[in-house]
Design a protein around this motif. Sequence first.
Motif, PDB file in Angstrom:
ATOM      1  N   GLY A 196      37.895  45.265  38.909  1.00 21.21           N
ATOM      2  CA  GLY A 196      37.597  43.938  38.378  1.00 21.21           C
ATOM      3  C   GLY A 196      36.245  43.763  37.859  1.00 21.21           C
ATOM      4  N   ASP A 197      35.913  42.561  37.485  1.00 24.25           N
ATOM      5  CA  ASP A 197      34.843  42.412  37.125  1.00 24.25           C
ATOM      6  C   ASP A 197      33.976  41.102  37.559  1.00 24.25           C
ATOM      7  OD1 ASP A 197      32.116  41.814  35.326  1.00 24.25           O
ATOM      8  OD2 ASP A 197      33.118  41.885  33.811  1.00 24.25           O
ATOM      9  N   ARG A 198      33.066  40.889  38.266  1.00 25.16           N
ATOM     10  CA  ARG A 198      32.733  39.438  38.838  1.00 25.16           C
ATOM     11  C   ARG A 198      32.650  38.678  37.461  1.00 25.16           C
ATOM     12  NH1 ARG A 198      26.959  37.885  40.273  1.00 25.16           N
ATOM     13  NH2 ARG A 198      26.883  37.853  38.122  1.00 25.16           N
ATOM     14  N   ASP A 199      32.214  38.910  36.449  1.00 29.38           N
ATOM     15  CA  ASP A 199      32.067  37.989  35.328  1.00 29.38           C
ATOM     16  C   ASP A 199      33.297  38.097  34.380  1.00 29.38           C
ATOM     17  OD1 ASP A 199      29.404  36.777  36.004  1.00 29.38           O
ATOM     18  OD2 ASP A 199      28.955  38.683  35.867  1.00 29.38           O
TER      19      ASP A 199
ATOM     20  N   GLU B 187      52.167  48.644  43.727  1.00 29.55           N
ATOM     21  CA  GLU B 187      51.555  48.630  44.842  1.00 29.55           C
ATOM     22  C   GLU B 187      49.880  48.928  44.613  1.00 29.55           C
ATOM     23  OE1 GLU B 187      50.591  51.791  48.726  1.00 29.55           O
ATOM     24  OE2 GLU B 187      52.382  52.269  47.069  1.00 29.55           O
ATOM     25  N   VAL B 188      49.166  48.015  45.136  1.00 36.35           N
ATOM     26  CA  VAL B 188      47.589  48.218  45.080  1.00 36.35           C
ATOM     27  C   VAL B 188      46.774  49.040  45.901  1.00 36.35           C
ATOM     28  CG1 VAL B 188      45.577  46.846  44.586  1.00 36.35           C
ATOM     29  CG2 VAL B 188      47.646  45.984  43.749  1.00 36.35           C
ATOM     30  N   VAL B 189      46.513  50.085  45.465  1.00 36.45           N
ATOM     31  CA  VAL B 189      45.857  51.079  46.618  1.00 36.45           C
ATOM     32  C   VAL B 189      44.284  50.888  46.717  1.00 36.45           C
ATOM     33  CG1 VAL B 189      47.455  52.821  46.541  1.00 36.45           C
ATOM     34  CG2 VAL B 189      45.748  53.033  44.975  1.00 36.45           C
ATOM     35  N   LEU B 190      43.783  50.453  45.639  1.00 36.43           N
ATOM     36  CA  LEU B 190      42.530  50.177  45.773  1.00 36.43           C
ATOM     37  C   LEU B 190      41.885  48.880  44.937  1.00 36.43           C
ATOM     38  CD1 LEU B 190      39.245  51.283  46.519  1.00 36.43           C
ATOM     39  CD2 LEU B 190      39.595  52.551  44.592  1.00 36.43           C
ATOM     40  N   THR B 191      41.211  48.106  45.735  1.00 33.62           N
ATOM     41  CA  THR B 191      40.507  47.005  44.837  1.00 33.62           C
ATOM     42  C   THR B 191      39.010  46.759  44.672  1.00 33.62           C
ATOM     43  OG1 THR B 191      42.690  45.498  45.368  1.00 33.62           O
ATOM     44  CG2 THR B 191      40.770  44.458  44.222  1.00 33.62           C
ATOM     45  N   VAL B 192      38.613  47.025  43.510  1.00 30.57           N
ATOM     46  CA  VAL B 192      37.069  47.102  43.454  1.00 30.57           C
ATOM     47  C   VAL B 192      36.674  45.962  42.480  1.00 30.57           C
ATOM     48  CG1 VAL B 192      34.965  48.272  42.788  1.00 30.57           C
ATOM     49  CG2 VAL B 192      36.900  49.499  44.000  1.00 30.57           C
ATOM     50  N   THR B 193      35.831  45.306  42.924  1.00 31.60           N
ATOM     51  CA  THR B 193      35.123  44.532  41.968  1.00 31.60           C
ATOM     52  C   THR B 193      33.594  44.688  41.651  1.00 31.60           C
ATOM     53  OG1 THR B 193      36.354  42.509  42.821  1.00 31.60           O
ATOM     54  CG2 THR B 193      34.550  41.868  41.154  1.00 31.60           C
ATOM     55  N   GLU B 194      33.442  44.753  40.240  1.00 35.41           N
ATOM     56  CA  GLU B 194      32.000  45.486  39.761  1.00 35.41           C
ATOM     57  C   GLU B 194      31.063  44.121  39.587  1.00 35.41           C
ATOM     58  OE1 GLU B 194      31.420  48.881  38.807  1.00 35.41           O
ATOM     59  OE2 GLU B 194      33.223  49.417  37.709  1.00 35.41           O
ATOM     60  N   CYS B 195      29.971  44.449  39.946  1.00 38.96           N
ATOM     61  CA  CYS B 195      28.757  43.306  39.590  1.00 38.96           C
ATOM     62  C   CYS B 195      27.829  44.379  38.920  1.00 38.96           C
ATOM     63  CB  CYS B 195      28.074  42.917  40.828  1.00 38.96           C
ATOM     64  SG  CYS B 195      26.478  41.857  40.387  1.00 38.96           S
ATOM     65  N   PHE B 196      27.790  43.964  37.535  1.00 41.89           N
ATOM     66  CA  PHE B 196      26.750  44.792  36.713  1.00 41.89           C
ATOM     67  C   PHE B 196      25.387  44.438  36.729  1.00 41.89           C
ATOM     68  CE2 PHE B 196      31.187  45.383  35.139  1.00 41.89           C
ATOM     69  CZ  PHE B 196      31.337  46.870  34.993  1.00 41.89           C
ATOM     70  N   VAL B 197      24.990  43.669  37.547  1.00 44.73           N
ATOM     71  CA  VAL B 197      23.712  43.174  37.645  1.00 44.73           C
ATOM     72  C   VAL B 197      23.379  43.025  39.048  1.00 44.73           C
ATOM     73  CG1 VAL B 197      23.476  41.896  35.415  1.00 44.73           C
ATOM     74  CG2 VAL B 197      24.503  40.501  37.245  1.00 44.73           C
TER      75      VAL B 197
ATOM     76  N   THR C 153      47.762  62.662  41.256  1.00 44.58           N
ATOM     77  CA  THR C 153      47.670  61.565  40.170  1.00 44.58           C
ATOM     78  C   THR C 153      49.074  60.881  40.020  1.00 44.58           C
ATOM     79  OG1 THR C 153      48.016  63.455  38.885  1.00 44.58           O
ATOM     80  CG2 THR C 153      45.730  62.700  39.086  1.00 44.58           C
ATOM     81  N   GLU C 154      50.060  61.440  40.565  1.00 43.17           N
ATOM     82  CA  GLU C 154      51.576  60.886  40.291  1.00 43.17           C
ATOM     83  C   GLU C 154      51.657  59.379  40.682  1.00 43.17           C
ATOM     84  OE1 GLU C 154      53.936  62.836  38.949  1.00 43.17           O
ATOM     85  OE2 GLU C 154      55.125  61.253  38.874  1.00 43.17           O
ATOM     86  N   GLY C 155      51.901  58.733  39.820  1.00 41.95           N
ATOM     87  CA  GLY C 155      52.256  57.316  39.905  1.00 41.95           C
ATOM     88  C   GLY C 155      50.985  56.396  39.898  1.00 41.95           C
ATOM     89  N   LEU C 156      49.676  57.159  39.751  1.00 43.82           N
ATOM     90  CA  LEU C 156      48.730  56.417  39.693  1.00 43.82           C
ATOM     91  C   LEU C 156      48.167  55.741  38.436  1.00 43.82           C
ATOM     92  CD1 LEU C 156      47.014  55.943  42.489  1.00 43.82           C
ATOM     93  CD2 LEU C 156      45.578  57.841  41.868  1.00 43.82           C
ATOM     94  N   VAL C 157      47.713  54.529  38.541  1.00 40.08           N
ATOM     95  CA  VAL C 157      47.492  53.750  37.386  1.00 40.08           C
ATOM     96  C   VAL C 157      46.086  53.077  37.489  1.00 40.08           C
ATOM     97  CG1 VAL C 157      48.125  52.117  35.567  1.00 40.08           C
ATOM     98  CG2 VAL C 157      49.943  53.587  36.634  1.00 40.08           C
ATOM     99  N   VAL C 158      45.203  52.921  36.611  1.00 37.37           N
ATOM    100  CA  VAL C 158      44.015  52.139  36.631  1.00 37.37           C
ATOM    101  C   VAL C 158      44.168  50.960  35.797  1.00 37.37           C
ATOM    102  CG1 VAL C 158      41.501  52.003  36.282  1.00 37.37           C
ATOM    103  CG2 VAL C 158      42.836  54.423  37.329  1.00 37.37           C
ATOM    104  N   VAL C 159      43.827  49.790  36.360  1.00 37.63           N
ATOM    105  CA  VAL C 159      43.873  48.551  35.720  1.00 37.63           C
ATOM    106  C   VAL C 159      42.306  47.933  35.676  1.00 37.63           C
ATOM    107  CG1 VAL C 159      44.740  46.257  35.162  1.00 37.63           C
ATOM    108  CG2 VAL C 159      46.105  48.384  35.990  1.00 37.63           C
ATOM    109  N   ILE C 160      41.818  47.586  34.556  1.00 31.75           N
ATOM    110  CA  ILE C 160      40.537  47.169  34.400  1.00 31.75           C
ATOM    111  C   ILE C 160      40.245  45.951  33.985  1.00 31.75           C
ATOM    112  CG2 ILE C 160      38.346  47.523  32.942  1.00 31.75           C
ATOM    113  CD1 ILE C 160      39.173  50.541  33.045  1.00 31.75           C
ATOM    114  N   GLY C 161      39.330  44.971  34.483  1.00 31.20           N
ATOM    115  CA  GLY C 161      39.168  43.487  34.163  1.00 31.20           C
ATOM    116  C   GLY C 161      37.653  42.984  33.389  1.00 31.20           C
ATOM    117  N   ALA C 162      37.002  44.105  32.923  1.00 32.70           N
ATOM    118  CA  ALA C 162      35.747  43.621  32.319  1.00 32.70           C
ATOM    119  C   ALA C 162      35.941  42.871  31.026  1.00 32.70           C
ATOM    120  CB  ALA C 162      34.848  44.765  32.007  1.00 32.70           C
ATOM    121  N   ALA C 163      35.233  41.758  30.952  1.00 33.11           N
ATOM    122  CA  ALA C 163      35.608  40.920  29.953  1.00 33.11           C
ATOM    123  C   ALA C 163      34.650  41.444  28.564  1.00 33.11           C
ATOM    124  CB  ALA C 163      34.767  39.567  29.968  1.00 33.11           C
ATOM    125  N   ASP C 164      33.695  42.197  28.680  1.00 34.58           N
ATOM    126  CA  ASP C 164      33.021  43.019  27.694  1.00 34.58           C
ATOM    127  C   ASP C 164      33.728  44.152  27.140  1.00 34.58           C
ATOM    128  OD1 ASP C 164      29.617  43.305  26.719  1.00 34.58           O
ATOM    129  OD2 ASP C 164      31.163  44.861  26.183  1.00 34.58           O
TER     130      ASP C 164
END
Lengths: 484, 41, 107
Positions: free
Chosen positions: B11-14, B31-41, C18-29
């Motif tokens: 994730g991204d804080r902004d 199933e969520v195995v890892l949750t990271v939030t990025e802070c780019f500043v 890596t089996e069944g592993l997926v990455v989801v991203i949330g950066a607005a830029d």
Amino acid sequence: MYDPVIKACSHVLIHTPSFVRYGSKPSREIDDSTTPVLPAIETHLRSFEEAVEYPPNQVFIGNLHPDRLNGIEQPWYRHPVEDASRYGAYGEIMPEEEFLGLMKLADDFDLMWIEKESAPMIKKSLQAHPFWNNSDLGKIDAAVEMARIHDKIENQGSLPLYCHGRIVGCMHRHHEKDDALKAQVLMENLMAKASGALALTHLLKKSDIRADEIDLLLNCSEEAVGDRYNRGGGGLAKAIGEMCGCVSATGCDIKAFCVGPIYALVHAAGLVKSGLFNKVVVVGGGSMAKLGMKFKGHLAKGMPILEDVLGGLAFLVTGDDGESPSIRMDSIGKHDIGSGSSQQNIMESLVLKPLDRMGKKITDVDRYAVELQNPEVTVPAGSGNVPLTNYRMIGALAVLRREMNREGIDRFVLEHGMPGFSPTQGHIPAAVPFLGHAIDAIKRGEMNNAMFVARGSLFLGRMTQLSDGLSFLIEKNPGRKAPN
Amino acid sequence: MFKGKKIIVFGDRDGVPGPAIAACMKAAGAEVVLTVTECFV
Amino acid sequence: MDTEKQAIIKQLVDDMGTEGLVVVIGAADPEVAQVTAETVTFGDPSFAGPLAGVSLRLPVYHILEPEVKKVIPQDVYKEQAGFLELVANTEEIGKIFREIRGKARET
């Protein structure tokens, strides 16, 4: 009693290219990389003149309005401001050799040694500064031979201090096994103290208040002054106040990642309004750890390393004076724990809830100050344009409120926002570098109000997944005679 | 698409923060195995 | 992506495969999102971190892509992510991520 006011403010920068190597990211890369990193850093550092002429730095100290950046072609570092002055309406940009002298004045434990041959240069440069030309600079005279400095560096964990490419002194550790008192940490803390003191000195000179009239100091720097039993124990507020002669003040440190300055200002306003304190200073020194944080991106793009400055801020909060902009006490927006992580909930808590309370629309606020990181620092490093994203989010709230349509967001950003101009010093870009500009524009009648919204990343400390935020609004002083 | 998958969240804080993405993924049956939030500043 | 996060991902893949592993991203830029996505797909572009030269080829999605939105219960999506659709350029993000997934399948 009417709402408290922000009576004065100061914004300073200190150009510290020789300390970039001690920033967290550069120092780790210098240690870990298989290719030589330090020579690459050194060839990409800016001269003092280049740092002074850099348009965002001129905005920071008050010589240019933030809007002017919209009219300067990027990259800004290729478009220096002509005849730029190191002094500005809100403070100054201080060169490294002066700052080394100021660090020594801030040193009460002989943590820092200055080398004998460099001492006259350091003393002379600080003596040329209008604030220190009549001061006792005897501390700087107590310099030591280069051989002793080398011995300390080689055998006792001291770190060399550089200026213009040569060793001019060193910083010691103060306990053999205490990580909270090792040389790098003490250097970071001493730099925060000295830069905070520079900001406070400017504040005192600018306002017509004597140092001994201040009764409370709140420090919002990003550091962790303390020892092995209490890392981050605190005490920097009083250390800075002591250095500036605030003999009637007490003080403490406020920690909230990048939202620290807003928390400190809100506390200050509340304490003044309650009558517990009368003249409260909020002060923040610079962060050495964040020097060169994005340097890899800058090197990869062949740019100068722009994170070569420390920031410093100071604000004076007092009771109503009938002229300075007021902090509206019903304007505080907070990110409740229960707001969760939904961006919409967070922004509504910070912006909409307080506006609803005051009966204002989003577009009734003349300017929003958000996290004001200079995009020229962050974008080349793949970190995006943080202020722009935050302005678009406030615009999106206005769309959801049907105050405008989606096509209006870009215009909203231009009219109610501004380009980022602050160095990426954590707490320094936290909306408050706009305070000087806002106070002046409100006093001149060019603006009625401004909202300050800062965000913090609590999750970086690994104790919660939460982020944080806090906001407040200042507005034109109604100019009433105070009843008390 | 995500049902039964193991998700790493960046994730991204902004932007969209980590826990917000995690909530979406759980609702989609992952199933969520890892949750990271990025802070780019 | 910083080296610490690369290390966490690498450890996770070493432990779980890596089996069944997926990455989801949330950066607005879009550019920021792209760098993160490419790092977990093709390895660290700066060749400095633990994922340097490590091509994990994990399927990577952005939370604001229309095809991702479709499979998430709409009430949850609206509450948690929908707001950013107004802020970010979702079309551009969708295009970037489709391309990255396409490239990962081809090579």
